[in-house]
Design a protein around this motif. Structure first.
Motif, mmCIF file in Angstrom:
data_model
loop_
_atom_site.group_PDB
_atom_site.id
_atom_site.type_symbol
_atom_site.label_atom_id
_atom_site.label_comp_id
_atom_site.label_asym_id
_atom_site.label_seq_id
_atom_site.Cartn_x
_atom_site.Cartn_y
_atom_site.Cartn_z
ATOM 1 N N LEU A 49 0.807 -1.276 0.076
ATOM 2 C CA LEU A 49 0.029 0.075 0.059
ATOM 3 C C LEU A 49 1.151 1.364 -0.020
ATOM 4 C CD1 LEU A 49 -2.486 -1.173 2.870
ATOM 5 C CD2 LEU A 49 -3.032 -0.789 0.385
ATOM 6 N N PRO A 50 1.481 1.653 -1.031
ATOM 7 C CA PRO A 50 2.602 2.795 -1.082
ATOM 8 C C PRO A 50 1.796 4.054 -0.678
ATOM 9 C CG PRO A 50 1.824 1.895 -3.418
ATOM 10 C CD PRO A 50 1.381 0.818 -2.406
ATOM 11 N N GLU A 51 0.519 4.267 -0.927
ATOM 12 C CA GLU A 51 -0.091 5.401 -0.584
ATOM 13 C C GLU A 51 -0.807 5.316 0.673
ATOM 14 O OE1 GLU A 51 0.180 7.909 -2.448
ATOM 15 O OE2 GLU A 51 0.987 7.411 -4.084
ATOM 16 N N ALA A 52 -0.583 4.260 1.334
ATOM 17 C CA ALA A 52 -1.228 4.235 2.942
ATOM 18 C C ALA A 52 -0.949 5.584 3.626
ATOM 19 C CB ALA A 52 -0.582 3.246 3.583
ATOM 20 N N GLY A 53 -1.879 6.340 4.276
ATOM 21 C CA GLY A 53 -1.774 7.290 5.084
ATOM 22 C C GLY A 53 -1.804 8.641 4.420
ATOM 23 N N ASN A 54 -1.688 8.623 2.973
ATOM 24 C CA ASN A 54 -1.663 9.898 2.126
ATOM 25 C C ASN A 54 -3.221 9.927 1.450
ATOM 26 O OD1 ASN A 54 0.865 10.138 2.376
ATOM 27 N ND2 ASN A 54 1.421 8.763 0.759
ATOM 28 N N ILE A 55 -3.504 11.152 1.114
ATOM 29 C CA ILE A 55 -4.856 11.356 0.448
ATOM 30 C C ILE A 55 -4.732 11.828 -0.634
ATOM 31 C CG2 ILE A 55 -6.136 12.150 2.620
ATOM 32 C CD1 ILE A 55 -5.411 15.012 1.157
ATOM 33 N N GLY B 297 5.209 5.861 15.582
ATOM 34 C CA GLY B 297 5.705 6.405 14.156
ATOM 35 C C GLY B 297 4.607 6.238 13.238
ATOM 36 N N SER B 298 3.641 5.190 13.464
ATOM 37 C CA SER B 298 2.599 4.892 12.486
ATOM 38 C C SER B 298 1.330 5.621 12.686
ATOM 39 C CB SER B 298 2.358 3.468 12.616
ATOM 40 O OG SER B 298 3.357 2.463 12.663
ATOM 41 N N ALA B 299 1.100 6.525 13.410
ATOM 42 C CA ALA B 299 0.126 7.100 13.898
ATOM 43 C C ALA B 299 -0.432 8.194 12.736
ATOM 44 C CB ALA B 299 0.144 8.144 15.204
ATOM 45 N N ARG B 300 -1.480 8.197 12.308
ATOM 46 C CA ARG B 300 -1.780 9.276 11.189
ATOM 47 C C ARG B 300 -2.084 10.618 11.791
ATOM 48 N NH1 ARG B 300 -3.996 5.693 7.160
ATOM 49 N NH2 ARG B 300 -2.143 4.176 7.124
ATOM 50 N N SER B 301 -2.720 10.953 12.799
ATOM 51 C CA SER B 301 -3.003 12.172 13.270
ATOM 52 C C SER B 301 -1.755 12.598 14.126
ATOM 53 C CB SER B 301 -4.222 12.162 13.896
ATOM 54 O OG SER B 301 -4.234 11.898 15.210
ATOM 55 N N ARG B 302 -1.620 13.780 14.076
ATOM 56 C CA ARG B 302 -0.474 14.750 14.777
ATOM 57 C C ARG B 302 -0.699 14.333 16.267
ATOM 58 N NH1 ARG B 302 3.511 18.847 13.934
ATOM 59 N NH2 ARG B 302 3.023 18.435 11.640
ATOM 60 N N PHE B 303 -2.186 14.472 16.669
ATOM 61 C CA PHE B 303 -2.296 14.152 18.211
ATOM 62 C C PHE B 303 -2.134 12.770 18.679
ATOM 63 C CE2 PHE B 303 -5.893 13.150 20.995
ATOM 64 C CZ PHE B 303 -5.269 13.553 22.428
ATOM 65 N N HIS B 304 -2.261 11.935 17.717
ATOM 66 C CA HIS B 304 -1.972 10.701 18.162
ATOM 67 C C HIS B 304 -0.558 10.156 18.014
ATOM 68 C CE1 HIS B 304 -6.384 8.770 17.299
ATOM 69 N NE2 HIS B 304 -6.189 9.583 18.481
ATOM 70 N N ALA B 305 0.232 10.878 17.405
ATOM 71 C CA ALA B 305 1.576 10.799 17.099
ATOM 72 C C ALA B 305 2.474 11.470 18.296
ATOM 73 C CB ALA B 305 2.440 11.242 15.955
ATOM 74 N N VAL B 306 2.005 12.425 18.667
ATOM 75 C CA VAL B 306 2.687 13.113 19.921
ATOM 76 C C VAL B 306 2.165 12.470 21.242
ATOM 77 C CG1 VAL B 306 2.738 15.256 21.114
ATOM 78 C CG2 VAL B 306 2.741 15.299 18.698
ATOM 79 N N LEU B 307 0.970 12.113 21.207
ATOM 80 C CA LEU B 307 0.682 11.419 22.640
ATOM 81 C C LEU B 307 1.114 10.080 22.727
ATOM 82 C CD1 LEU B 307 -1.198 11.315 25.282
ATOM 83 C CD2 LEU B 307 -3.076 10.519 23.654
ATOM 84 N N LEU B 357 -1.528 3.784 24.385
ATOM 85 C CA LEU B 357 -0.771 3.163 23.215
ATOM 86 C C LEU B 357 -1.485 2.141 22.481
ATOM 87 C CD1 LEU B 357 2.746 2.837 24.733
ATOM 88 C CD2 LEU B 357 1.814 4.372 22.990
ATOM 89 N N CYS B 358 -2.117 1.147 23.300
ATOM 90 C CA CYS B 358 -2.856 0.033 22.687
ATOM 91 C C CYS B 358 -4.104 0.755 21.708
ATOM 92 C CB CYS B 358 -3.745 -0.797 23.609
ATOM 93 S SG CYS B 358 -2.456 -1.867 24.381
ATOM 94 N N GLY B 359 -4.653 1.680 22.254
ATOM 95 C CA GLY B 359 -5.728 2.516 21.588
ATOM 96 C C GLY B 359 -5.262 3.049 20.278
ATOM 97 N N ILE B 360 -4.270 3.559 20.443
ATOM 98 C CA ILE B 360 -3.709 4.456 19.090
ATOM 99 C C ILE B 360 -3.210 3.372 18.330
ATOM 100 C CG2 ILE B 360 -1.841 5.708 18.356
ATOM 101 C CD1 ILE B 360 -1.621 7.311 20.995
ATOM 102 N N SER B 361 -2.609 2.119 18.603
ATOM 103 C CA SER B 361 -2.266 1.055 17.733
ATOM 104 C C SER B 361 -3.376 0.548 16.863
ATOM 105 C CB SER B 361 -1.682 -0.084 18.471
ATOM 106 O OG SER B 361 -1.398 -1.054 17.949
ATOM 107 N N SER B 362 -4.692 0.345 17.861
ATOM 108 C CA SER B 362 -5.809 -0.349 17.041
ATOM 109 C C SER B 362 -6.417 0.766 16.104
ATOM 110 C CB SER B 362 -6.851 -0.575 18.155
ATOM 111 O OG SER B 362 -7.279 0.471 18.792
#
Lengths: 269, 379
Positions: A49-55, B297-307, B357-362
């Motif tokens: 999924l190379p576009e994963a996380g991107n819009i 590192g995998s979190a999409r939102s800045r809030f989740h990543a920072v938290l 952390l578990c919640g953000i992972s899910s």
């Protein structure tokens, strides 16, 4: 309850301590192995999924020496655009502040852009600093963003429109200029700062529209825009009226470049 | 390939369950104590069930959950041979902690970046930290809970309003911790906030400004006499001798020194099972911290990543602080290691951290599944 004699217990206790140390070592190895497996699994998923996380992506329509035309950035769901390297979208162009604007994708709305104080930003020609809060422009597929001297066009991923989200394109996509319309600035960017715009600097620039690129996937734009793209299979070169004979010949189109490629060059330097 | 991936998890869960069972059965054989037999069966079964059922029901991160539950079980069997009643109480505390972990995982799904979130968590966090100052006669052990709430407020403010706004609750929390004499917690919070601010903003001038402000706060606290004098005391000497007295593989019947703080279960563990087992067990914090960093590192939102990174840093910084103080290397007050404490509020706060952390992972997994769905639709 069941118990053993002290002699037997002493032997069991001594043996158990060695056994527990062995178990603890095994547990550590299993945990590290589990961690490694998870990382490998995640890498594989991201590879598929190379576009994963991107819009979508931002394509540079007008940039600078450090940001050539046709460079494209993958656009995450939210982030910061600026000239600083730590930003999510790095735009090293004159007039772009270190942290210029924040953007975030909102399902059903589009890419919401919030300019930082004092940072002039235009979305489809509308200034974010002067726009009313209720009329704040939102970027959708084909919207143009001007920050400093850079102009970027947003291209959304194809499937974003096909989900069950109530996404609706409220702003018509920009029309690529026909040869007759090439005398006018691009309709998607009626910017008030004409002097800063490469579009309206006739002696210095020719318009190059390259809608189809070698790496472009067939499905990376919403279906509504697909026919329009098909009509523009061959690159069309338009020149403004002020472009005269003494202008240098139009250079062939540069290959499509990802912003990350540029970083590699930077680090190699 | 799937078999290979799942087998490492099953191997870990199986080995952990077997070790906990044996560690509680062996002392039970000595006197035939019913409580120890009950603990051996109950703790192992509860650990296995919690590793399977909540993980499936609430889509929790299995690795974080398994490691957290195993460390909780280590805390139980480290004191079980010497005091089965205390071990039973510790089991109850761990059960409450496991529920808190699930609450944390649910909480992250309702938390959004807003002024309401920032305001409520800042107020509650500062209130918990200031409680010790307001009621001097009563000791309120809610320091870690207050720090976690402040981290949520900091993450929300940093992702929505920038670094300067986010610094306010962080600075206030650090100052309150220093006023209470909680030097270790103050250092941990200040370091975590400084690193998050630096990584989020990226400007060296902002990082330097934050550093100067924190140094000024610590300097002022030292000048006003709130920092304890930096000299190793008798407690440090006693703790070091207790840790090394049991040798590499432990001795039978070693009990922790009465002068040592009872809140740290490290001494019971090292005294009974030796330095090798203790060291290898403490190394299990490493995959836990690495997994937390991976979630951030995998979190999409800045809030989740920072938290997520904030929770990981808070958790990770307490490990060297606890170890260095336990070994007497740093003349800091001895603080218990994460998850190896008999303080219920601290254990709950640490489980809440891991639950977040578990919640953000899910949430990350759900986002990735949605991306796969989108990619399938786009084809």
């Amino acid at each position: 309850m069941f118990s053993v004699s002290p002699e037997i217990y002493n032997i069991i206790s001594r043996a158990s301590r060695w056994l527990f140390a062995f178990f603890a070592l095994m547990l550590l190895l299993f945990a590290l192995s589990w961690l490694y497996d998870e990382r490998r699994k995640r890498r594989e998923r991201f590879r598929s999924l190379p576009e994963a996380g991107n819009i979508g992506e931002m394509v540079v329509i007008s940039g600078s020496d450090q940001l050539p035309v046709d460079t494209w950035f993958p656009v995450p769901r939210e982030g910061i655009l600026g000239s600083l390297r730590s930003c999510d979208l790095v735009v090293p162009c004159p007039g772009v502040h270190a942290r210029h604007l924040a953007f975030s994708w909102q399902d059903g709305t589009g890419l919401v852009v919030k300019s930082f104080p004092g940072c002039e930003t235009f979305v489809d020609g509308v200034s974010l600093l002067t726009a009313e809060k209720s009329d704040m422009p939102v970027m959708v597929h084909g919207s143009c963003l001007q920050v400093g001297s850079a102009v970027l066009r947003l291209q959304l991923l194809a499937a974003l429109e096909h989900t069950n989200r109530p996404f609706a394109v409220t702003v018509p996509p920009p029309e690529y200029p026909s040869p007759a319309a090439a005398q006018q600035p691009l309709p998607c960017s009626p910017f008030p700062q004409e002097s800063a715009l490469p579009f309206t600097d006739p002696p210095a620039r020719a318009y190059q529209i390259q809608p189809s690129r070698p790496e472009q996937q067939a499905g990376d734009a919403p279906a509504a825009f697909a026919p329009e793209r098909e009509q523009q299979e061959t690159p069309v070169v338009f020149t403004s009226t002020a472009v005269s004979e003494e202008l240098p010949p139009v250079q062939p189109a540069v290959p499509r470049r990802k912003r990350a490629d540029r970083w590699k060059e930077d680090f190699s330097e | 390939m799937n078999r290979q991936k799942s087998s490492s998890r099953f191997r870990f869960v199986g080995a952990a369950a077997l070790l906990v069972l044996l560690a509680l059965l062996v002392p039970a054989l000595r006197d035939g104590d019913q409580r120890l037999y009950f603990l051996a069966a109950g703790v192992t079964a509860a650990m296995l069930l919690c590793m399977i059922i909540p993980a499936r029901l609430f889509s929790l991160d299995r690795m974080i959950l398994s490691l957290a539950l195993y460390m909780g079980a280590v805390g139980i069997f480290s004191i079980a041979p010497a005091d089965p009643d205390a071990a039973l109480m510790q089991w109850l505390r761990c059960s409450v902690g496991a529920v808190t972990l699930i609450i944390g995982a649910m909480l992250i799904r309702v938390l959004t970046v807003s002024m309401l979130t920032s305001g409520i968590t800042s107020f509650l966090g500062l209130l918990l930290l200031a409680g010790g100052l307001l009621t001097r006669d009563v000791t309120l052990p809610f320091t870690e809970a207050g720090v976690i709430l402040l981290m949520i407020a900091f993450s929300s403010l940093l992702s929505a309003h920038g670094g300067i706004a986010a610094m306010i609750p962080g600075l206030a929390g650090t100052a309150l911790l220093l006023l209470q004499g909680q030097t270790v917690e103050a250092i941990v919070l200040a370091l975590a906030i400084f690193l998050l601010l630096w990584s989020s903003d990226g400007r060296i001038i902002v990082a330097l400004a934050a550093l100067v402000v924190f140094v000024a706060v610590f300097f002022a606290a030292r000048q006003l006499g709130y920092l304890p004098p930096f000299s190793p005391g008798e407690t440090h000497t006693a703790s070091l001798s207790t840790l090394v007295s049991a040798g590499l593989f432990g001795t039978e019947g070693t009990a922790a020194d009465a002068s040592l703080p009872a809140s740290s279960l490290l001494y019971g563990l090292a005294g009974r099972y030796g330095l090798v087992f203790t060291g290898l067990t403490l190394l299990l914090y490493l995959p836990l911290v690495l997994r937390g960093a991976s979630v951030a590192g995998s979190a999409r939102s800045r809030f989740h990543a920072v938290l997520a990174m904030g929770c990981t840093l808070l958790f990770a910084f307490r490990i060297p602080a606890g170890l260095l103080s336990a070994f007497g290397v740093l003349p800091l007050p001895i603080s218990p290691l994460p998850l190896l404490t008999d303080s219920l509020p601290d254990l709950c706060a640490q489980m809440l951290t891991l639950g977040l952390l578990c919640g953000i992972s899910s949430v990350n997994e759900a986002d990735l599944a949605e991306d796969a769905h989108l990619a399938m639709l786009a084809k």
